[in-house]
Design an enzyme around this catalytic site. Structure first.
Site, PDB file in Angstrom:
ATOM      1  N   LYS A  83       0.855  -1.194   0.000  1.00  0.00           N
ATOM      2  CA  LYS A  83       0.000   0.000   0.000  1.00  0.00           C
ATOM      3  C   LYS A  83       0.890   1.242   0.000  1.00  0.00           C
ATOM      4  CE  LYS A  83      -4.019   1.756   2.628  1.00  0.00           C
ATOM      5  NZ  LYS A  83      -4.940   1.457   3.746  1.00  0.00           N
ATOM      6  N   SER A 158      -9.725   1.459   3.044  1.00  0.00           N
ATOM      7  CA  SER A 158      -8.891   2.256   2.165  1.00  0.00           C
ATOM      8  C   SER A 158      -7.858   1.440   1.396  1.00  0.00           C
ATOM      9  CB  SER A 158      -8.161   3.319   2.981  1.00  0.00           C
ATOM     10  OG  SER A 158      -7.281   2.691   3.917  1.00  0.00           O
ATOM     11  N   SER A 182     -10.042  -0.899   7.052  1.00  0.00           N
ATOM     12  CA  SER A 182      -9.389  -0.725   5.753  1.00  0.00           C
ATOM     13  C   SER A 182      -8.608  -1.906   5.206  1.00  0.00           C
ATOM     14  CB  SER A 182      -8.473   0.500   5.804  1.00  0.00           C
ATOM     15  OG  SER A 182      -9.238   1.653   5.925  1.00  0.00           O
TER      16      SER A 182
END
Lengths: 467, 63
Positions: A83, A158, A182
């Site tokens: 990420k 997310s 997330s």
């Protein structure tokens, strides 16, 4: 050495076995996945940066090491991606925001370093919500990712790019972050496994923050065993992160490989209200089927009311706003115009909270956590739907949905408990649904065992999107 | 968000919010207001709670 069509969806263990047997090497595998990412990028948009050149160099080195009879560790030659809030030396780290888009760190996050030392090959940096601050990933300054099961639907967020890339067979695993949902919510909506470990189990050194006391980093993979393999490398005390706890790290892979045939005597708490309420059409049946499977395996299920559920979420939200505003304070003061509307609203509204509000929220948090942990101490695990809302069409996504979306997850960040999402079926639209299993603090080994037994018996893990 | 109680906002945040702010902050402001209202409900019970150590959440679960 050639790559067959099944290789991108192999487990990490299978890929390692095939490499050991000479079916293909790290270089061919890396090339195949980089080509796959290139083919998918226009439709999925799961990557912000693809590090093709360095990945090929790392893969060539891994291949040479293998030929010399040396494997660096359990992930030798395995392509992963991270990420884009984890610092990567020499590779821009954007937080999916124009405000940070030019940052090129001079160091690796601790997890990036650990995974590299274990032999993993980094294919790039994955898309996310701007500042990890929305629940669909559509606020990314680089455009939102799309769900590989239906390109018109959101991935969740997310860690949306992480979930999409893993589900699409573009990487074998990813690192996500989870402040309120997330890792788990996008894992559920994309049909993969996502683990939020205990707070303090995994280092956050080198990770950009949304909320210091609620952020967790964890693995996202296609199977529970692959999650165990990644966690084995990621877990443990880190002197660079004072929130990590210096406790022994169990053998997670052994825990999964030794998963029992039955779950006799395992006590599972089922907190019906509010977590099972208002689910989309068809989800109730899938969740009830999962509960029936646990009963069939011998587990003892007990319905109960989880104390302070709503208030833990309310407190969590206050803490996210206050800590999020603090993290971005300097950058926002200098370049507010570089912040997208969602992150800007989070920062500006968070600045309205006072110091006393924040301190009181943390004090009440401690009180409610102690009471809630005591109330669930007799259960080996809790089981509930990962998320109460489906992957909506991208055109219908709205920031106001973040509150409802975090209903079943944020409280476990506030409590710091480990929680995993595993696939539990598909709804009438052909979209995956996730089951959340919550374990005891720092008992990820037992949580993974339980998740593996469910995964093995339920059998959803071998379905992949036709992308 | 247009129906949010401005008097309650003022009471809990200690200042008034413009219509533009309420519009811009959207549902976030309602979530914060609810959080502050719940916080106030719990504050009377904090008297004897030791306020430090906010990040070692799993203190009781570590052993």
């Amino acid at each position: 050495m050639s790559i067959d069509d099944s290789a991108p969806f192999a487990t990490i263990g299978e890929a390692r076995d095939r490499m050991a047997a000479g079916a293909f090497g790290p270089l061919a595998l890396t090339e195949a996945l980089l080509d796959r990412i290139e083919r998918h990028q226009n439709s999925l948009n799961s990557f912000i940066t693809v590090t093709r050149e360095t990945a090929l160099k790392e893969a060539a080195a891994a291949e040479a090491e293998l030929k010399a009879g040396h494997a660096r560790g359990p992930l030798h030659g395995i392509p992963l991606a991270y990420k884009d809030l984890l610092a990567t030396a020499g590779v821009r780290t954007t937080f999916a925001s124009k405000a940070y888009a030019d940052w090129v760190p001079d160091h690796d996050a601790s997890l990036v370093r650990r995974l590299r030392e274990a032999g993993a090959i980094m294919l790039g940096k994955l898309n996310l919500s701007e500042g990890a601050a929305d629940s669909s990933s559509q606020s990314s300054a680089f455009g939102g990712p799309c769900n590989p099961w239906n390109l018109e639907r959101i991935t969740g967020g997310s860690s949306g790019g992480s979930a999409a890339a893993v589900a699409a067979g573009d990487v074998f695993g990813a690192i996500g972050s989870d402040t309120a949902m997330s890792i788990r919510q996008p894992a559920a909506l994309c049909g993969i496994v996502g683990l939020k470990p205990s707070y303090g189990r995994v280092s956050k050194h080198g990770a950009m923050a949304l909320s210091f006391s609620l952020d967790h980093l964890g693995p996202m993979t296609r199977t529970v065993r692959d999650t165990a393999l990644m966690l084995q490398v990621m877990a443990g005390y880190d002197p660079d992160d004072p929130t990590t706890v210096d406790l022994p790290v169990p053998d997670y892979v052994d825990a999964v490989d030794g998963a029992p045939a039955r779950l006799d005597g395992v006590r599972i708490g089922v907190p019906r209200q509010p977590f099972y309420e208002g689910l989309p059409e068809g989800w109730d049946r899938l969740i009830e089927d999962a509960l029936d499977l646990f009963v069939k395996l011998g587990a003892v299920l007990e319905e109960f009311v989880l104390p302070h559920a709503a208030d833990l979420n309310h407190l969590g939200s206050l803490i996210v706003f206050a800590e999020g505003a603090a993290f971005h304070a300097d950058a926002f003061r200098r370049d507010p115009e570089k912040f997208g509307p969602n992150l800007r609203a989070l920062v500006e509204s968070g600045e309205n909270l006072g110091a006393v509000h924040y301190i009181q929220a943390q004090r009440v948090r401690r009180k409610l956590c102690e009471e809630t942990l005591a109330a669930i101490a007799s259960y080996d695990a809790l089981v509930l739907p990962t998320t109460p809302l489906p992957a909506c069409p991208i055109t219908e996504d709205d920031p106001s949905l973040t509150g409802p979306r975090l209903r079943n997850t944020l409280l476990f960040n506030v409590l710091g408990l480990p929680a995993i999402s595993v696939p539990c079926g598909f709804d009438g639209d052909g979209m995956p649904v996730g089951l959340q299993i919550v374990g005891k603090g720092f008992a990820e080994d037992r949580l993974l065992t339980l998740a593996r037994v469910y995964e093995r018996e339920a059998g959803w893990y071998d379905r992949h999107p036709a992308i | 968000m247009s129906d949010i109680d401005k008097a309650r906002l003022s009471e809990f945040f200690g200042r008034e919010f413009s219509d533009g702010e309420i519009e811009a902050y959207g549902a976030r402001l309602a979530r914060q207001l609810t959080g502050l209202e719940r916080l106030r409900q719990w504050e009377p019970e904090l008297g004897l709670i030791e306020p430090a150590v906010v990040t070692r959440i799993l203190r009781t679960a570590e052993t």
